[in-house]
Design an enzyme around this catalytic site. Structure first.
Site, PDB file in Angstrom:
ATOM      1  N   GLY A 143       0.826  -1.218   0.000  1.00 23.95           N
ATOM      2  CA  GLY A 143       0.000   0.000   0.000  1.00 23.95           C
ATOM      3  C   GLY A 143       0.846   1.248   0.000  1.00 23.95           C
ATOM      4  O   GLY A 143       0.643   2.161   0.799  1.00 23.95           O
ATOM      5  N   ALA A 144       1.819   1.294  -0.920  1.00 24.76           N
ATOM      6  CA  ALA A 144       2.808   2.398  -0.880  1.00 24.76           C
ATOM      7  C   ALA A 144       2.618   3.421  -1.994  1.00 24.76           C
ATOM      8  O   ALA A 144       3.502   4.223  -2.252  1.00 24.76           O
ATOM      9  CB  ALA A 144       4.220   1.811  -0.926  1.00 24.76           C
ATOM     10  N   SER A 145       1.453   3.415  -2.626  1.00 19.59           N
ATOM     11  CA  SER A 145       1.209   4.405  -3.689  1.00 19.59           C
ATOM     12  C   SER A 145       0.965   5.792  -3.105  1.00 19.59           C
ATOM     13  O   SER A 145       1.105   6.803  -3.789  1.00 19.59           O
ATOM     14  CB  SER A 145       0.005   3.977  -4.527  1.00 19.59           C
ATOM     15  OG  SER A 145      -1.110   3.774  -3.678  1.00 19.59           O
ATOM     16  N   ARG A 146       0.561   5.839  -1.845  1.00 17.26           N
ATOM     17  CA  ARG A 146       0.246   7.144  -1.223  1.00 17.26           C
ATOM     18  C   ARG A 146       0.385   7.035   0.296  1.00 17.26           C
ATOM     19  O   ARG A 146       0.680   5.963   0.826  1.00 17.26           O
ATOM     20  CB  ARG A 146      -1.170   7.579  -1.599  1.00 17.26           C
ATOM     21  CG  ARG A 146      -2.239   6.567  -1.231  1.00 17.26           C
ATOM     22  CD  ARG A 146      -3.582   6.993  -1.845  1.00 17.26           C
ATOM     23  NE  ARG A 146      -4.528   5.900  -1.943  1.00 17.26           N
ATOM     24  CZ  ARG A 146      -5.450   5.609  -1.036  1.00 17.26           C
ATOM     25  NH1 ARG A 146      -5.536   6.331   0.049  1.00 17.26           N
ATOM     26  NH2 ARG A 146      -6.277   4.609  -1.207  1.00 17.26           N
TER      27      ARG A 146
ATOM     28  N   VAL B 147      -3.475  -7.578  -1.195  1.00 11.99           N
ATOM     29  CA  VAL B 147      -2.902  -8.347  -0.077  1.00 11.99           C
ATOM     30  C   VAL B 147      -3.853  -9.402   0.480  1.00 11.99           C
ATOM     31  O   VAL B 147      -3.424 -10.319   1.174  1.00 11.99           O
ATOM     32  CB  VAL B 147      -2.392  -7.436   1.078  1.00 11.99           C
ATOM     33  CG1 VAL B 147      -1.213  -6.590   0.639  1.00 11.99           C
ATOM     34  CG2 VAL B 147      -3.513  -6.601   1.669  1.00 11.99           C
TER      35      VAL B 147
ATOM     36  N   ASN C 241       1.852  -2.228   5.382  1.00  5.18           N
ATOM     37  CA  ASN C 241       1.249  -0.922   5.618  1.00  5.18           C
ATOM     38  C   ASN C 241      -0.184  -0.820   5.103  1.00  5.18           C
ATOM     39  O   ASN C 241      -0.946   0.016   5.574  1.00  5.18           O
ATOM     40  CB  ASN C 241       2.131   0.136   4.946  1.00  5.18           C
ATOM     41  CG  ASN C 241       1.438   1.472   4.856  1.00  5.18           C
ATOM     42  OD1 ASN C 241       1.370   2.208   5.841  1.00  5.18           O
ATOM     43  ND2 ASN C 241       0.888   1.786   3.688  1.00  5.18           N
TER      44      ASN C 241
ATOM     45  N   TYR D 199     -12.048  -2.099  12.479  1.00  3.98           N
ATOM     46  CA  TYR D 199     -10.684  -1.576  12.358  1.00  3.98           C
ATOM     47  C   TYR D 199      -9.880  -1.843  13.642  1.00  3.98           C
ATOM     48  O   TYR D 199      -8.741  -2.324  13.602  1.00  3.98           O
ATOM     49  CB  TYR D 199     -10.761  -0.085  12.057  1.00  3.98           C
ATOM     50  CG  TYR D 199      -9.444   0.598  11.808  1.00  3.98           C
ATOM     51  CD1 TYR D 199      -8.781   0.448  10.587  1.00  3.98           C
ATOM     52  CD2 TYR D 199      -8.851   1.402  12.784  1.00  3.98           C
ATOM     53  CE1 TYR D 199      -7.566   1.086  10.350  1.00  3.98           C
ATOM     54  CE2 TYR D 199      -7.643   2.040  12.557  1.00  3.98           C
ATOM     55  CZ  TYR D 199      -7.007   1.887  11.334  1.00  3.98           C
ATOM     56  OH  TYR D 199      -5.806   2.512  11.103  1.00  3.98           O
TER      57      TYR D 199
ATOM     58  N   ALA E  12     -10.411  -4.080  15.957  1.00  2.00           N
ATOM     59  CA  ALA E  12     -10.164  -5.532  16.117  1.00  2.00           C
ATOM     60  C   ALA E  12      -9.052  -5.980  15.167  1.00  2.00           C
ATOM     61  O   ALA E  12      -8.193  -6.782  15.536  1.00  2.00           O
ATOM     62  CB  ALA E  12     -11.451  -6.307  15.857  1.00  2.00           C
TER      63      ALA E  12
ATOM     64  N   LYS F  27      -6.541  -4.226  14.055  1.00  4.40           N
ATOM     65  CA  LYS F  27      -5.231  -3.727  14.505  1.00  4.40           C
ATOM     66  C   LYS F  27      -4.776  -4.429  15.787  1.00  4.40           C
ATOM     67  O   LYS F  27      -3.577  -4.634  16.001  1.00  4.40           O
ATOM     68  CB  LYS F  27      -5.286  -2.208  14.689  1.00  4.40           C
ATOM     69  CG  LYS F  27      -5.532  -1.438  13.376  1.00  4.40           C
ATOM     70  CD  LYS F  27      -4.462  -1.722  12.327  1.00  4.40           C
ATOM     71  CE  LYS F  27      -4.588  -0.831  11.110  1.00  4.40           C
ATOM     72  NZ  LYS F  27      -3.545  -1.077  10.110  1.00  4.40           N
TER      73      LYS F  27
ATOM     74  N   ILE G 207      -2.361  10.762  11.858  1.00  2.00           N
ATOM     75  CA  ILE G 207      -1.342  11.199  10.909  1.00  2.00           C
ATOM     76  C   ILE G 207      -2.057  11.817   9.705  1.00  2.00           C
ATOM     77  O   ILE G 207      -3.094  11.297   9.257  1.00  2.00           O
ATOM     78  CB  ILE G 207      -0.487   9.988  10.437  1.00  2.00           C
ATOM     79  CG1 ILE G 207       0.013   9.149  11.629  1.00  2.00           C
ATOM     80  CG2 ILE G 207       0.662  10.445   9.545  1.00  2.00           C
ATOM     81  CD1 ILE G 207       0.972   9.812  12.589  1.00  2.00           C
TER      82      ILE G 207
HETATM   83  P1  NAP Z   1      -4.207   5.583   2.940  1.00  3.62           P
HETATM   84  O1  NAP Z   1      -3.669   6.899   2.542  1.00  3.62           O
HETATM   85  O2  NAP Z   1      -5.675   5.325   2.848  1.00  3.62           O
HETATM   86  O3  NAP Z   1      -3.404   4.445   2.137  1.00  3.62           O
HETATM   87  C1  NAP Z   1      -3.746   3.104   2.302  1.00  3.62           C
HETATM   88  C2  NAP Z   1      -2.949   2.283   1.329  1.00  3.62           C
HETATM   89  O4  NAP Z   1      -3.382   0.906   1.456  1.00  3.62           O
HETATM   90  C3  NAP Z   1      -3.158   2.686  -0.115  1.00  3.62           C
HETATM   91  O5  NAP Z   1      -1.906   2.734  -0.776  1.00  3.62           O
HETATM   92  C4  NAP Z   1      -4.026   1.560  -0.668  1.00  3.62           C
HETATM   93  O6  NAP Z   1      -3.758   1.260  -2.025  1.00  3.62           O
HETATM   94  C5  NAP Z   1      -3.549   0.389   0.146  1.00  3.62           C
HETATM   95  N1  NAP Z   1      -4.484  -0.720   0.123  1.00  3.62           N
HETATM   96  C6  NAP Z   1      -5.788  -0.732   0.496  1.00  3.62           C
HETATM   97  N2  NAP Z   1      -6.308  -1.955   0.301  1.00  3.62           N
HETATM   98  C7  NAP Z   1      -5.300  -2.738  -0.192  1.00  3.62           C
HETATM   99  C8  NAP Z   1      -5.213  -4.095  -0.591  1.00  3.62           C
HETATM  100  N3  NAP Z   1      -6.275  -4.911  -0.524  1.00  3.62           N
HETATM  101  N4  NAP Z   1      -4.034  -4.563  -1.073  1.00  3.62           N
HETATM  102  C9  NAP Z   1      -2.947  -3.741  -1.175  1.00  3.62           C
HETATM  103  N5  NAP Z   1      -2.975  -2.450  -0.791  1.00  3.62           N
HETATM  104  C10 NAP Z   1      -4.137  -1.953  -0.309  1.00  3.62           C
HETATM  105  O7  NAP Z   1      -3.831   5.213   4.452  1.00  3.62           O
HETATM  106  P2  NAP Z   1      -2.688   5.763   5.428  1.00  3.62           P
HETATM  107  O8  NAP Z   1      -3.310   6.784   6.297  1.00  3.62           O
HETATM  108  O9  NAP Z   1      -1.452   6.048   4.691  1.00  3.62           O
HETATM  109  O10 NAP Z   1      -2.507   4.456   6.352  1.00  3.62           O
HETATM  110  C11 NAP Z   1      -1.468   3.512   6.154  1.00  3.62           C
HETATM  111  C12 NAP Z   1      -1.502   2.502   7.295  1.00  3.62           C
HETATM  112  O11 NAP Z   1      -1.348   3.180   8.545  1.00  3.62           O
HETATM  113  C13 NAP Z   1      -2.815   1.729   7.379  1.00  3.62           C
HETATM  114  O12 NAP Z   1      -2.560   0.401   7.783  1.00  3.62           O
HETATM  115  C14 NAP Z   1      -3.564   2.460   8.476  1.00  3.62           C
HETATM  116  O13 NAP Z   1      -4.504   1.639   9.109  1.00  3.62           O
HETATM  117  C15 NAP Z   1      -2.430   2.849   9.398  1.00  3.62           C
HETATM  118  N6  NAP Z   1      -2.752   3.980  10.270  1.00  3.62           N
HETATM  119  C16 NAP Z   1      -2.973   5.223   9.767  1.00  3.62           C
HETATM  120  C17 NAP Z   1      -3.273   6.273  10.629  1.00  3.62           C
HETATM  121  C18 NAP Z   1      -3.504   7.686  10.141  1.00  3.62           C
HETATM  122  O14 NAP Z   1      -3.774   8.543  10.990  1.00  3.62           O
HETATM  123  N7  NAP Z   1      -3.419   7.992   8.873  1.00  3.62           N
HETATM  124  C19 NAP Z   1      -3.374   6.037  12.010  1.00  3.62           C
HETATM  125  C20 NAP Z   1      -3.149   4.744  12.488  1.00  3.62           C
HETATM  126  C21 NAP Z   1      -2.822   3.721  11.620  1.00  3.62           C
HETATM  127  P3  NAP Z   1      -4.423   2.091  -3.254  1.00  3.62           P
HETATM  128  O15 NAP Z   1      -3.867   3.474  -3.185  1.00  3.62           O
HETATM  129  O16 NAP Z   1      -3.931   1.342  -4.442  1.00  3.62           O
HETATM  130  O17 NAP Z   1      -5.898   2.034  -2.997  1.00  3.62           O
END
Ligand code: NAP
Length: 244
Positions: A9-12, A61, A87, A152, A154, A156, A185
Site C-alpha cells: 500500500g505504498a502508492s500514497r 494483499v 502498511n 478496524y 479488532a 489492529k 497522521i
Molecule cells: P491511505 O492513505 O488510505 O493508504 C492506504 C494504502 O493501502 C493505499 O496505498 C491503498 O492502495 C492500500 N491498500 C488498500 N487496500 C489494499 C489491498 N487490498 N491490497 C494492497 N494495498 C491496499 O492510508 P494511510 O493513512 O497512509 O494508512 C497507512 C496505514 O497506517 C494503514 O494500515 C492504516 O490503518 C495505518 N494507520 C494510519 C493512521 C492515520 O492517521 N493515517 C493512524 C493509524 C494507523 P491504493 O492506493 O492502491 O488504494
C-alpha cells in the site's frame, strides 16, 4: 547489492512516505499497490530520483496467491527481501448496530489477513537468508478500541498479536518483527474527518498536533536498521503522546 524493502500500500500516504525514506537511504524498494498504474507513477518517480532500483507491483494483499507471486518476482528481480512493511489498510467505520458482517470482515481481510499473507509469503526467503525485518502497521485504536471502529480496532489488535507471534516464531532465524501504532497522521485516511472531529482529537493529543507521514517513516527506517537489532515483538507508538 542494495538491501531490498517491500512496502505494501505504498502508492500514497504513510506507505509512500516509508518507500521514499528507504529509497533515499540506499534501499531498492518495492511499491505494492492495488489501484490503477497511473496512481503509482508519482511514488515511483519520486523514489527513482534517489538512484536506487524501484519496482512497482499490483497485488491485493487479501489474495495469498497474488502476494506469493509478488515475492517470487521480487526475489527474481532484486535478489532478496530484507524488509517487509505491512502498511496496507482500510477503514469502514460505523457503529456496531449498523455494521453488517461484510463490513466487519472486509476490514479484517485487508488489515489482518493481508498482513498474515505477506508475512507467510516472505517467510521462506527470510528464513533462507537467516535475516529479515518485518514491520506491521497497527494503530493506537488496536490498544484502546474506538467508537465506530469495531472492525478496524479488532483488525489492529490482531496485527499486534500477530506481530508478537511472528517475533517469537522467527527469532531463532534472526528475523525481527515489530508493530508501529500511529495516532492521527495527516493522510487521505484522516482527511475525511470533520473539523469538529479533528478538534476533539487534537484536544486529546498532548503535543497538540497531528503527525506527519515522515514521523512514521523515520521509525520504520530505524526499526529496519541494525541500530534496532535487539528490538523485537514491540509495539511502538507514534502518536504525540495520545495513548500512554
Ligand atoms: P491511505 O492513505 O488510505 O493508504 C492506504 C494504502 O493501502 C493505499 O496505498 C491503498 O492502495 C492500500 N491498500 C488498500 N487496500 C489494499 C489491498 N487490498 N491490497 C494492497 N494495498 C491496499 O492510508 P494511510 O493513512 O497512509 O494508512 C497507512 C496505514 O497506517 C494503514 O494500515 C492504516 O490503518 C495505518 N494507520 C494510519 C493512521 C492515520 O492517521 N493515517 C493512524 C493509524 C494507523 P491504493 O492506493 O492502491 O488504494
Amino acid at each position: 547489492m542494495n538491501k531490498v524493502a517491500i512496502i505494501t500500500g505504498a502508492s500514497r500516504g504513510i506507505g509512500k512516505g516509508i518507500a521514499l525514506k528507504f529509497a533515499k537511504n540506499g534501499y531498492d524498494v518495492v511499491i505494492n499497490y492495488i489501484g490503477k498504474e497511473e496512481d503509482v507513477l508519482e511514488a515511483k518517480e519520486e523514489c527513482e530520483a534517489f538512484g536506487n532500483k524501484v519496482m512497482t507491483y499490483n497485488a491485493d494483499v487479501t489474495d495469498y496467491e497474488a502476494v506469493d507471486k509478488m515475492v517470487k518476482a521480487v526475489v527474481e528481480e532484486l535478489g532478496r527481501v530484507d524488509v517487509l512493511v505491512n502498511n496496507s489498510g482500510i477503514t469502514k467505520d460505523t457503529l456496531i448496530l449498523k455494521m453488517d458482517t461484510k463490513t466487519f470482515t472486509d476490514v479484517i481481510d485487508v488489515n489482518l489477513v493481508g498482513t498474515f499473507n505477506t508475512i507467510k509469503a516472505v517467510s521462506r526467503t527470510m528464513m533462507k537468508q537467516r535475516s529479515g525485518v518485518i514491520i506491521n502497521m497497527a494503530s493506537v485504536v488496536g490498544i484502546t478500541g474506538n467508537v465506530g471502529q469495531a472492525n478496524y480496532a479488532a483488525s489492529k489488535a490482531g496485527v499486534i498479536a500477530l506481530t508478537k507471534t511472528v517475533a517469537k516464531e522467527y527469532a531463532s532465524r534472526h528475523i525481527r518483527a515489530n508493530a508501529i501504532a500511529p495516532g492521527f497522521i495527516k493522510t487521505n485516511m484522516t482527511a475525511v474527518l470533520s473539523d469538529t472531529a479533528k478538534e476533539n482529537i487534537l484536544s486529546n493529543i498532548p503535543l497538540k498536533e497531528m503527525g506527519e507521514v515522515e514521523d512514521v517513516a523515520n521509525l520504520a527506517y530505524f526499526l529496519a536498521s541494525d541500530e534496532a537489532k535487539y528490538i523485537t515483538g514491540q509495539v511502538i507508538h507514534v502518536d504525540g503522546g495520545m495513548v500512554m
